[in-house]
Scaffold this motif. Structure first.
Motif, PDB file in Angstrom:
ATOM      1  N   VAL A  14       0.841  -1.201   0.000  1.00  0.00           N
ATOM      2  CA  VAL A  14       0.000   0.000   0.000  1.00  0.00           C
ATOM      3  C   VAL A  14       0.879   1.256   0.000  1.00  0.00           C
ATOM      4  N   GLY A  15       1.816   1.308  -0.950  1.00  0.00           N
ATOM      5  CA  GLY A  15       2.657   2.497  -1.092  1.00  0.00           C
ATOM      6  C   GLY A  15       2.048   3.435  -2.124  1.00  0.00           C
ATOM      7  N   ALA A  45      -2.470  -6.103   1.490  1.00  0.00           N
ATOM      8  CA  ALA A  45      -1.396  -6.573   2.363  1.00  0.00           C
ATOM      9  C   ALA A  45      -0.254  -5.566   2.424  1.00  0.00           C
ATOM     10  N   ASP A  46       0.195  -5.268   3.614  1.00  0.00           N
ATOM     11  CA  ASP A  46       1.401  -4.454   3.806  1.00  0.00           C
ATOM     12  C   ASP A  46       1.911  -4.729   5.220  1.00  0.00           C
ATOM     13  N   VAL A  48       3.495  -2.774   7.014  1.00  0.00           N
ATOM     14  CA  VAL A  48       3.495  -1.537   7.809  1.00  0.00           C
ATOM     15  C   VAL A  48       2.053  -1.175   8.193  1.00  0.00           C
ATOM     16  N   PRO A  85       8.045  -3.301  -3.539  1.00  0.00           N
ATOM     17  CA  PRO A  85       9.389  -3.056  -4.049  1.00  0.00           C
ATOM     18  C   PRO A  85       9.802  -4.186  -4.996  1.00  0.00           C
ATOM     19  N   LEU A  88      10.271  -8.164  -4.584  1.00  0.00           N
ATOM     20  CA  LEU A  88       9.161  -9.088  -4.345  1.00  0.00           C
ATOM     21  C   LEU A  88       8.377  -9.430  -5.619  1.00  0.00           C
ATOM     22  N   LYS A 107       6.136  -1.865 -13.002  1.00  0.00           N
ATOM     23  CA  LYS A 107       7.443  -1.954 -13.647  1.00  0.00           C
ATOM     24  C   LYS A 107       8.517  -1.607 -12.634  1.00  0.00           C
ATOM     25  N   GLY A 133       2.664  -1.888 -15.452  1.00  0.00           N
ATOM     26  CA  GLY A 133       2.448  -0.455 -15.221  1.00  0.00           C
ATOM     27  C   GLY A 133       3.127   0.499 -16.182  1.00  0.00           C
ATOM     28  N   ASN A 135       2.264   3.162 -17.751  1.00  0.00           N
ATOM     29  CA  ASN A 135       1.175   4.127 -17.823  1.00  0.00           C
ATOM     30  C   ASN A 135       1.306   5.195 -18.903  1.00  0.00           C
ATOM     31  N   TYR A 136       2.542   5.529 -19.306  1.00  0.00           N
ATOM     32  CA  TYR A 136       2.687   6.651 -20.244  1.00  0.00           C
ATOM     33  C   TYR A 136       2.108   6.336 -21.613  1.00  0.00           C
ATOM     34  N   ARG A 179      15.386   1.579  -3.333  1.00  0.00           N
ATOM     35  CA  ARG A 179      15.698   1.780  -4.750  1.00  0.00           C
ATOM     36  C   ARG A 179      17.206   1.794  -5.044  1.00  0.00           C
ATOM     37  N   PHE A 333      -2.244  12.303 -14.105  1.00  0.00           N
ATOM     38  CA  PHE A 333      -1.538  11.024 -13.955  1.00  0.00           C
ATOM     39  C   PHE A 333      -2.487   9.913 -13.503  1.00  0.00           C
ATOM     40  N   LYS A 337      -3.698   5.799 -15.039  1.00  0.00           N
ATOM     41  CA  LYS A 337      -3.843   4.526 -14.313  1.00  0.00           C
ATOM     42  C   LYS A 337      -5.273   4.001 -14.407  1.00  0.00           C
TER      43      LYS A 337
HETATM   44  N1  NAD Z   1       4.269   3.114 -13.041  1.00  0.00           N
HETATM   45  C1  NAD Z   1       4.881   4.116 -12.459  1.00  0.00           C
HETATM   46  O1  NAD Z   1       4.922   5.223 -12.978  1.00  0.00           O
HETATM   47  C2  NAD Z   1       5.557   3.865 -11.128  1.00  0.00           C
HETATM   48  C3  NAD Z   1       5.830   4.945 -10.268  1.00  0.00           C
HETATM   49  C4  NAD Z   1       6.406   4.663  -9.017  1.00  0.00           C
HETATM   50  C5  NAD Z   1       6.732   3.372  -8.670  1.00  0.00           C
HETATM   51  N2  NAD Z   1       6.503   2.349  -9.551  1.00  0.00           N
HETATM   52  C6  NAD Z   1       6.832   0.953  -9.183  1.00  0.00           C
HETATM   53  O2  NAD Z   1       5.897   0.515  -8.185  1.00  0.00           O
HETATM   54  C7  NAD Z   1       6.539  -0.341  -7.246  1.00  0.00           C
HETATM   55  C8  NAD Z   1       6.328   0.230  -5.852  1.00  0.00           C
HETATM   56  O3  NAD Z   1       6.859   1.528  -5.806  1.00  0.00           O
HETATM   57  P1  NAD Z   1       6.244   2.648  -4.830  1.00  0.00           P
HETATM   58  O4  NAD Z   1       6.800   3.950  -5.277  1.00  0.00           O
HETATM   59  O5  NAD Z   1       4.782   2.473  -4.717  1.00  0.00           O
HETATM   60  O6  NAD Z   1       6.966   2.198  -3.479  1.00  0.00           O
HETATM   61  P2  NAD Z   1       6.709   2.706  -1.996  1.00  0.00           P
HETATM   62  O7  NAD Z   1       8.042   2.721  -1.349  1.00  0.00           O
HETATM   63  O8  NAD Z   1       5.841   3.945  -1.987  1.00  0.00           O
HETATM   64  O9  NAD Z   1       5.810   1.541  -1.371  1.00  0.00           O
HETATM   65  C9  NAD Z   1       6.281   0.235  -1.214  1.00  0.00           C
HETATM   66  C10 NAD Z   1       5.334  -0.454  -0.243  1.00  0.00           C
HETATM   67  O10 NAD Z   1       5.731  -1.834  -0.168  1.00  0.00           O
HETATM   68  C11 NAD Z   1       5.542  -2.233   1.176  1.00  0.00           C
HETATM   69  N3  NAD Z   1       6.280  -3.471   1.447  1.00  0.00           N
HETATM   70  C12 NAD Z   1       7.571  -3.619   1.842  1.00  0.00           C
HETATM   71  N4  NAD Z   1       7.829  -4.919   2.080  1.00  0.00           N
HETATM   72  C13 NAD Z   1       6.688  -5.607   1.832  1.00  0.00           C
HETATM   73  C14 NAD Z   1       6.298  -6.978   1.922  1.00  0.00           C
HETATM   74  N5  NAD Z   1       7.155  -7.896   2.324  1.00  0.00           N
HETATM   75  N6  NAD Z   1       5.029  -7.321   1.572  1.00  0.00           N
HETATM   76  C15 NAD Z   1       4.150  -6.399   1.165  1.00  0.00           C
HETATM   77  N7  NAD Z   1       4.450  -5.077   1.076  1.00  0.00           N
HETATM   78  C16 NAD Z   1       5.697  -4.693   1.406  1.00  0.00           C
HETATM   79  C17 NAD Z   1       6.008  -1.036   1.975  1.00  0.00           C
HETATM   80  O11 NAD Z   1       5.564  -1.087   3.320  1.00  0.00           O
HETATM   81  C18 NAD Z   1       5.370   0.114   1.188  1.00  0.00           C
HETATM   82  O12 NAD Z   1       4.036   0.363   1.606  1.00  0.00           O
HETATM   83  C19 NAD Z   1       8.009  -0.433  -7.674  1.00  0.00           C
HETATM   84  O13 NAD Z   1       8.190  -1.601  -8.414  1.00  0.00           O
HETATM   85  C20 NAD Z   1       8.211   0.796  -8.547  1.00  0.00           C
HETATM   86  O14 NAD Z   1       9.205   0.627  -9.535  1.00  0.00           O
HETATM   87  C21 NAD Z   1       5.893   2.576 -10.757  1.00  0.00           C
END
Ligand code: NAD
Length: 394
Positions: A14-15, A45-46, A48, A85, A88, A107, A133, A135-136, A179, A333, A337
């Motif tokens: 849930v990031g 699932a998260d 945190v 991340p 996973l 991605k 993902g 998206n562009y 990252r 943006f 999505k």
């Molecule tokens: N399409 C896009 O434009 C775009 C933009 C940003 C990120 N991304 C991709 O999305 C993915 C996530 O990036 P983000 O920016 O949302 O990251 P983020 O850091 O905001 O969130 C990551 C989340 O994963 C959770 N997490 C960590 N360990 C975990 C586990 N074991 N089980 C379940 N959850 C767990 C964290 O608690 C956090 O909530 C990455 O692969 C990134 O490359 C894509």
């Protein structure tokens, strides 16, 4: 009354992206009511606590759990979003496929091309539908650019420039989040940003056949954040202990497309100035076009010798009319999505792959892999054709 399709949704992580996927699912019925698709946000699932709380109180999930395996085991769930991340992605995607869940994965699809290939094969073997993902692709101005290129209106395409320049890591005191670690992220800005650029170039112009890359890490160490405290844009504590940055800040590649066009791809996460300048430029013998994500709704178009004019995204271009009634009113943006979510849900409902597929994710990974390998060997490398079905060329 037409029959309706109910699709149970699970979320892993849930990031930033997990929240955006969730908002997008719920928007689909508002923008595409005739599809008759009802989403049911079942479980997120998260590990945190604050993420779990956000999932139930703000996003609308019925429940939230710490372990993603509970989401995959839930029989009420048909499809999952994999927004964790990068480390996973393979583990969760293969488990999702084995559980018969369709998945929408962010991605870069894997940390490496081998992980991307495993994910693609796992999904195809399990017969699940997927989305990646990218998206562009969904920007109406990009859809229009693709049409201009593919209809021949720009003549023969001679060269393509793709530049994804960002400042999210330009502060040397920026936190060393997942990252910057090989084991967590795989490559650096290649996977983070150039994955988008590779897909965008292939979607608009065609398949990239060979590349020669160069990579560099300019900020060698960063402050380590307190556990769970850092996101994409977090400032670090300058006085905190520092640890090495394990992947590249900058990458570039020369490329040749199957159709004879030449490409220059470039990406940086430490550029000072551009925030999220994701540019595509296509030059042809009869015309040229330029698009920048920061001006999502505009295309610069030159046809003949008169120079560029601005063409605004308008009804008739991609999915624009689902969001706004007339040119000049901007999409955002989140809307990209929503289009991606719609393609994923329709793929499931109509039993045909409409969204960017795992083969597209694998194909982009193959380009990044060749760029990274040739940055070391200082040679050119052919980019293998991946097992389909890809959708960038559909
Ligand atoms: N399409 C896009 O434009 C775009 C933009 C940003 C990120 N991304 C991709 O999305 C993915 C996530 O990036 P983000 O920016 O949302 O990251 P983020 O850091 O905001 O969130 C990551 C989340 O994963 C959770 N997490 C960590 N360990 C975990 C586990 N074991 N089980 C379940 N959850 C767990 C964290 O608690 C956090 O909530 C990455 O692969 C990134 O490359 C894509």
């Amino acid at each position: 009354m037409n029959s309706r399709t109910r699709i149970g949704i699970g979320l892993v992580s849930v990031g930033w992206m997990g929240r955006l996927h969730s908002r997008a699912y719920t928007e689909v019925a508002r923008h595409y009511p005739e599809l008759g698709i009802d989403v049911d946000l079942v479980s997120a699932a998260d590990p945190v606590e604050s993420g779990r709380e956000h999932a139930t109180t703000a996003l609308g999930y019925a429940e939230a759990v710490a372990d993603y395996r509970e989401v995959l085991a839930d029989p009420r769930i048909d499809a999952v979003s994999i927004c964790s991340p990068n480390f996973l992605h393979r583990e969760v995607a293969l488990a999702a496929a084995a559980a018969g869940k369709h998945f929408w994965i962010e991605k870069p699809m894997g940390r490496t091309v081998d992980e991307a290939a495993d994910i693609a094969r796992g999904a195809v073997e399990a017969g699940v539908f997927t989305s990646v993902g990218f998206n562009y692709r969904q920007a109406p101005a990009v859809a229009h650019a693709r049409e201009l290129v593919r209809s021949g209106r720009l003549g023969r395409i001679t060269n393509v420039r793709v530049a994804l320049l960002a400042d999210y890591s330009s502060d040397p005191d920026g936190a060393r989040t997942w990252r910057f670690e090989r084991a967590q992220a795989g490559s650096g800005v290649l996977g983070d940003l150039l994955a988008h650029g590779a897909d965008l170039a292939q979607y608009v112009v065609g398949r990239i056949a060979e590349v020669s890359g160069v990579t560099e890490t300019f900020i060698a160490e960063r402050p380590v954040p307190a556990a769970g405290a850092a996101s994409h844009f977090s400032r670090g504590d300058a006085s905190a202990e520092r640890a090495p940055v394990e992947n590249e800040d900058y990458a570039a590649a020369l490329a040749r497309f199957d159709n004879g066009a030449i490409g220059v791809l470039e990406t940086s996460r430490i550029a000072v100035g551009p925030h999220a300048e994701y540019r595509l430029e296509v030059y042809g013998t009869a015309g040229s076009l330029r698009w920048d994500f920061q001006r999502l709704n505009e295309l610069q178009l030159a046809e003949g010798p008169g120079g560029y004019r601005t063409v605004y995204a308008a009804p008739g271009m991609g999915e624009f009319s689902r969001f706004q009634p007339g040119a000049g009113t901007s999409m955002g943006f989140d809307d990209l999505k929503t289009i991606e979510a719609q393609l994923f849900l329709r793929s499931i409902a109509e039993q045909r792959q409409l969204a960017p597929s795992v083969a597209d994710g694998w194909s982009a990974a193959a380009i990044l892999d060749a760029a990274e390998a040739t940055a070391v060997s200082r040679t050119w490398q052919a980019v293998p054709v991946v097992d389909g079905p890809t959708t960038f060329d559909a």
